[in-house]
Design a protein around this motif. Structure first.
Motif, short mmCIF file in Angstrom:
data_model
loop_
_atom_site.label_atom_id
_atom_site.label_comp_id
_atom_site.label_asym_id
_atom_site.label_seq_id
_atom_site.Cartn_x
_atom_site.Cartn_y
_atom_site.Cartn_z
N HIS A 78 0.81 -1.22 0.00
CA HIS A 78 0.00 0.00 0.00
C HIS A 78 0.85 1.27 0.00
N ASP A 79 2.14 1.12 0.18
CA ASP A 79 3.07 2.26 0.04
C ASP A 79 3.68 2.25 -1.36
N GLN A 80 3.98 1.04 -1.84
CA GLN A 80 4.66 0.93 -3.12
C GLN A 80 3.78 1.39 -4.27
N HIS A 81 2.46 1.24 -4.17
CA HIS A 81 1.64 1.69 -5.29
C HIS A 81 1.49 3.21 -5.33
N TYR A 82 1.97 3.90 -4.31
CA TYR A 82 2.12 5.35 -4.38
C TYR A 82 3.54 5.75 -4.77
N SER A 83 4.49 4.96 -4.35
CA SER A 83 5.89 5.29 -4.58
C SER A 83 6.30 5.09 -6.04
N SER A 84 5.84 4.01 -6.67
CA SER A 84 6.29 3.65 -8.02
C SER A 84 5.13 3.59 -9.00
N ARG A 85 5.24 4.33 -10.08
CA ARG A 85 4.21 4.28 -11.12
C ARG A 85 4.15 2.90 -11.77
N ARG A 86 5.31 2.29 -11.95
CA ARG A 86 5.33 0.97 -12.59
C ARG A 86 4.68 -0.08 -11.69
N PHE A 87 5.00 -0.05 -10.40
CA PHE A 87 4.36 -0.98 -9.47
C PHE A 87 2.86 -0.74 -9.46
#
Length: 272
Positions: A78-87
């Motif tokens: 739930h942090d990575q989908h804000y951090s990385s556009r590709r993720f």
């Protein structure tokens, strides 16, 4: 003095972490957050406004800035989908706030150097590996085959070098993010055998017979990600790992008989 590690499971906008962190901040050798700071569950009594969620996460970031060596901030899906556009395009989770995505994206990237994916700690002769969702042999093999290209015997999660390699995946905005976005069968009908360090469900882990591959039988893993009701159950603990997403903080200490123990204001525990 005895070594003490305070572990904070999935936050999701909640504030349960504040009192235990305040109580233990001075004496803890490490305070490890397991990630998922945003995207609250709507059926909980949590202020779901972007202002409140942003403020709660900024308080955690400020804690890290105050205690840089003591506080470890891990990232969850739930942090990575804000951090990385590709993720986001490959492995975004439910409840992602599309309206405020740019706000949270800027927050994570402005403080990117403060976050990591995995942390290793040795306490009382036991090597602990802390991540958001845990490490599985299937996913580690996938990463090694596709990216690291090492002899399998050279990959061991008991060694800091492998933990560093896992953390470096976040620096690769293409293949690294694709590997972090791997979702397991329990979360998706199209999922693989197990999810990534950000996506593995608790029942995708080997419970009683942990494989010797990649040093998994040489460590005790601590992770969250799979929600539990803390009023009914605090922890799912096995010989080589514990899942603790139960809205309470936990203590790893040389002075306690169990490898990891729940604490919190509801239990009336006092700092040791």
């Amino acid at each position: 003095m005895a070594k003490n590690i305070l572990v904070v499971p999935d936050v999701h906008g909640r504030t349960f972490w504040k009192k235990p962190v305040s109580d233990y901040a001075a004496q803890a050798d490490r305070i490890v957050f397991l990630g998922d700071y945003l995207d609250p569950y709507r059926n909980e009594e949590v202020d779901c406004s972007s202002k409140a969620l942003y403020r709660n996460l900024m308080e955690i970031i400020s804690l890290k800035l105050e205690y840089r060596d003591k506080v470890i901030l891990l990232k969850g899906n739930h942090d990575q989908h804000y951090s990385s556009r590709r993720f986001r395009s490959r492995g975004a989770g439910t409840r992602m706030d599309h309206e405020h995505w740019d706000l949270y994206h800027s927050l994570f990237n402005d403080h990117r150097h403060l976050f990591q994916l995995a942390h290793r700690e040795v306490v009382g002769g036991t090597t602990y590996v802390l991540t958001h969702a845990g490490l599985t042999a299937y996913w580690l093999n996938k990463v090694n085959q596709q990216l690291w290209h090492l002899d399998d015997s050279d990959v061991s999660v008991a060694q800091q070098e492998t933990i560093d390699r896992i953390n470096a995946l976040d620096d690769d905005e293409q293949q690294g993010q694709d590997l972090l976005a791997v979702v397991g069968y329990n979360r998706s009908m199209m999922g693989e055998r197990t999810g990534s360090v950000l996506w593995a469900d608790v029942n995708e882990h080997s419970m009683e017979h942990v494989p010797a591959a990649y040093g998994l039988n040489q460590v005790f893993q601590v992770f969250g990600h799979t929600r539990m009701n803390g009023n009914i159950m605090d922890i799912l603990a096995y010989a080589h790992h514990a899942m603790i997403d139960s809205q309470k903080c936990f203590l790893i200490s040389e002075t306690l008989p169990d490898r990891i123990t729940p604490i919190g204001e509801n239990e009336g525990d006092e700092p040791i």
